[in-house]
Scaffold this motif. Structure first.
Motif, short mmCIF file in Angstrom:
data_model
loop_
_atom_site.label_atom_id
_atom_site.label_comp_id
_atom_site.label_asym_id
_atom_site.label_seq_id
_atom_site.Cartn_x
_atom_site.Cartn_y
_atom_site.Cartn_z
N GLU B 185 -2.01 54.84 78.60
CA GLU B 185 -0.44 54.24 78.63
C GLU B 185 0.43 55.44 78.94
O GLU B 185 1.25 54.75 79.28
CB GLU B 185 -0.58 54.13 76.80
CG GLU B 185 -0.67 52.96 76.57
CD GLU B 185 -0.17 52.38 74.93
OE1 GLU B 185 0.24 51.14 75.06
OE2 GLU B 185 -0.26 53.28 74.06
N ARG B 186 0.21 56.57 78.55
CA ARG B 186 0.95 57.68 78.93
C ARG B 186 1.03 57.62 80.52
O ARG B 186 2.07 57.82 81.24
CB ARG B 186 0.31 58.93 78.54
CG ARG B 186 0.60 59.27 77.18
CD ARG B 186 0.56 60.76 76.93
NE ARG B 186 -0.75 61.32 77.11
CZ ARG B 186 -1.96 61.28 76.37
NH1 ARG B 186 -1.89 60.69 75.34
NH2 ARG B 186 -3.13 61.86 76.73
N GLU B 187 -0.07 57.38 81.23
CA GLU B 187 -0.06 57.27 82.52
C GLU B 187 0.91 56.11 83.21
O GLU B 187 1.74 56.30 84.09
CB GLU B 187 -1.44 57.38 83.42
CG GLU B 187 -2.13 58.65 83.26
CD GLU B 187 -3.72 58.20 83.59
OE1 GLU B 187 -4.52 59.53 83.25
OE2 GLU B 187 -4.10 57.13 83.89
N ASP B 188 0.63 54.95 82.47
CA ASP B 188 1.39 53.93 83.02
C ASP B 188 2.83 54.05 82.85
O ASP B 188 3.55 53.68 83.42
CB ASP B 188 0.80 52.43 82.17
CG ASP B 188 -0.42 52.01 82.72
OD1 ASP B 188 -0.84 52.53 83.47
OD2 ASP B 188 -1.15 51.20 81.99
N SER B 189 3.20 54.79 81.63
CA SER B 189 4.61 55.02 81.25
C SER B 189 5.17 55.77 82.28
O SER B 189 6.41 55.44 82.62
CB SER B 189 4.66 55.64 80.05
OG SER B 189 4.16 54.67 78.97
N ALA B 190 4.41 56.95 82.79
CA ALA B 190 5.06 57.75 83.80
C ALA B 190 5.09 56.99 85.11
O ALA B 190 6.15 57.44 85.75
CB ALA B 190 4.00 58.77 83.87
N VAL B 191 4.37 56.03 85.49
CA VAL B 191 4.36 55.19 86.52
C VAL B 191 5.55 54.50 86.60
O VAL B 191 6.47 54.33 87.57
CB VAL B 191 3.16 54.36 86.92
CG1 VAL B 191 3.49 53.55 88.18
CG2 VAL B 191 2.04 55.16 87.31
#
Lengths: 239, 199
Positions: B185-191
């Motif tokens: 989720e953190r990775e998706d938010s960063a994207v």
């Protein structure tokens, strides 16, 4: 009554985004299962398991190929796993072991394990075998097991069972014995022999059934068929 | 009571279920092939290989003599077989990333709202990638409990493991799943933030 853990999707302590994702995955999981076309995809399996007379004549080519590949994989794996287990129990070992994963799990069902010994040899050496008359053995020397035979063997076993279920023990016995002659030391020798013994019981040929059963169980002391065979023997003696 | 011998009991039809008799392979297939297929995908089998392994599972089920009522739940029983079949198959390593996308398209109609499809696709990808961080045993336990709603008792019975082991697997699976999901989720938010900044 003990209450198990709560599912994450129902646990308010878990983040709502995770619960949402799991709910979607669960929804998709069920939708995929419901949409799976079991009717058409099961045709090959049904034909193999339930074939009678014409065998798998009605199967499509793809179904035949798929069945062959999958059945061979199942039996090769299970045979190898059982082989490993049997070696630890000092039962007759097979030659030419099938390659299997080093940590192969235990077999999930009863599996015949080809032996290095031929049935004729077993008759002479089996401790439980009577001195005379000799137990019927394949008329022709069995050839070495070939993995390519496995799909054929699966279909043949299904036909033997079907004959037994329909009460035609004569044809079941004929087919089982033909299989023993043609396939000899194949992957499913034990299962074919066990069905032949059962057919003999059905035909009230208890003496022959007992002899062949003794041979089978001497060869495979921990056979998964032992309980059934012994049950039938007791019934035969009671009659 | 005499224990029913697997496969050999020809008194039980292989395609039906009598009172107290085994549920045969084809009846099982009709009722549960979809579940087995979905379960295999969730534990990591590539979609292209699912049909072959489903057949393997039911061949093994047939060889076991079919499901005997009273010995747990048929889905759990089949899942245990499926897990063993999958664990010996190299196909379990071949699951493709695009599977999650095709899965979602099977779930939604072509006219579905695009945003919802994208959200759903991301959700399924996160769930699958988080599942992929688990061991096969833990993954199977997690899928059966969390997605299929099976009880720990049913799972323990089917897998022939103590109930404590089932709880332990579920505990481990949840811990790793939650960690992996949070990371994804953190990775998706960063994207998303990066894309927003670019526009």
């Amino acid at each position: 009554m003990h209450e198990g853990p709560r599912r994450l999707v129902d646990d308010p302590a878990v983040s709502s985004s995770l619960r949402d994702d799991l709910a979607r995955a669960g929804e998709e999981h069920r939708a995929y299962a419901a949409a799976y076309d079991a009717a058409s995809k099961g045709a090959g399996l049904q034909a193999a398991l339930m074939s009678q007379g014409g065998g798998a004549a009605g199967m499509g080519l793809l179904a035949k190929v798929a069945l062959g590949v999958t059945a061979a994989a199942v039996f090769m794996f299970a045979g190898a796993a059982l082989h490993a287990r049997l070696q630890g129990r000092s039962e007759p070992a097979r030659s030419g072991a099938v390659n299997a994963p080093a940590a192969a799990p235990a077999p999930v069902g009863p599996v015949a394990t080809p032996s290095a010994q031929r049935p004729q040899d077993i008759v002479r050496h089996a401790p439980d075998a009577p001195d005379a008359p000799p137990v019927q053995a394949p008329a022709t020397p069995p050839r070495a097991a070939q993995h390519d035979d496995t799909p054929h063997e699966v279909r043949q076993l299904a036909r033997i069972r079907a004959y037994l279920q329909s009460g035609d023990a004569t044809r079941a016995l004929e087919l089982a014995e033909r299989g023993q002659r043609e396939l000899g030391e194949s992957a499913l020798w034990q299962e074919r022999e066990a069905l032949a013994v059962l057919a003999l019981f059905e035909l009230d040929r208890a003496e022959q059934a007992e002899q062949r059963s003794a041979v089978l169980l001497a060869r495979f002391p921990s056979s998964p068929f032992r309980a059934e065979l012994e049950h039938r023997l007791r019934r035969a003696h009671e009659q | 009571m005499k224990k029913r011998d697997p496969i050999f009991d020809v008194s039980a039809s292989s395609h039906s279920t009598g009172q107290g008799g085994a549920l045969g392979a084809d009846a099982l297939f009709r009722a549960h092939a979809g579940f087995v297929a979905s379960f295999l995908r969730r534990i990591g089998i590539a979609s292209a290989d699912v049909d072959d392994l489903v057949q393997e599972v039911f061949l093994v089920a047939h060889r076991k003599g079919g499901f005997v009522p009273g010995s747990g739940h048929p889905k759990s029983w089949l899942a245990a077989i499926a897990l063993r079949v999958a664990s010996t198959s190299r196909r379990s390593q071949r699951r493709r990333r695009e599977d999650a996308d095709t899965e979602l398209e099977a779930m939604h109609s072509p006219n579905a709202d695009a945003t919802r499809v994208l959200e759903g696709r991301a959700a399924l990808r996160r769930v699958q990638q988080a599942l992929d961080t688990l061991t096969l045993d833990d993954r199977a336990t997690f899928v059966l409990f969390e997605l299929e709603g099976q009880s720990c008792d049913a799972i323990a019975t089917a897998f022939e493991i103590p109930i404590g082991t089932t709880y332990s697997r579920l505990h481990n699976a949840r811990k790793r799943f939650i960690e992996a999901h949070a990371r994804l989720e953190r990775e998706d938010s960063a994207v998303v933030r990066l894309r927003t900044a670019r526009t």
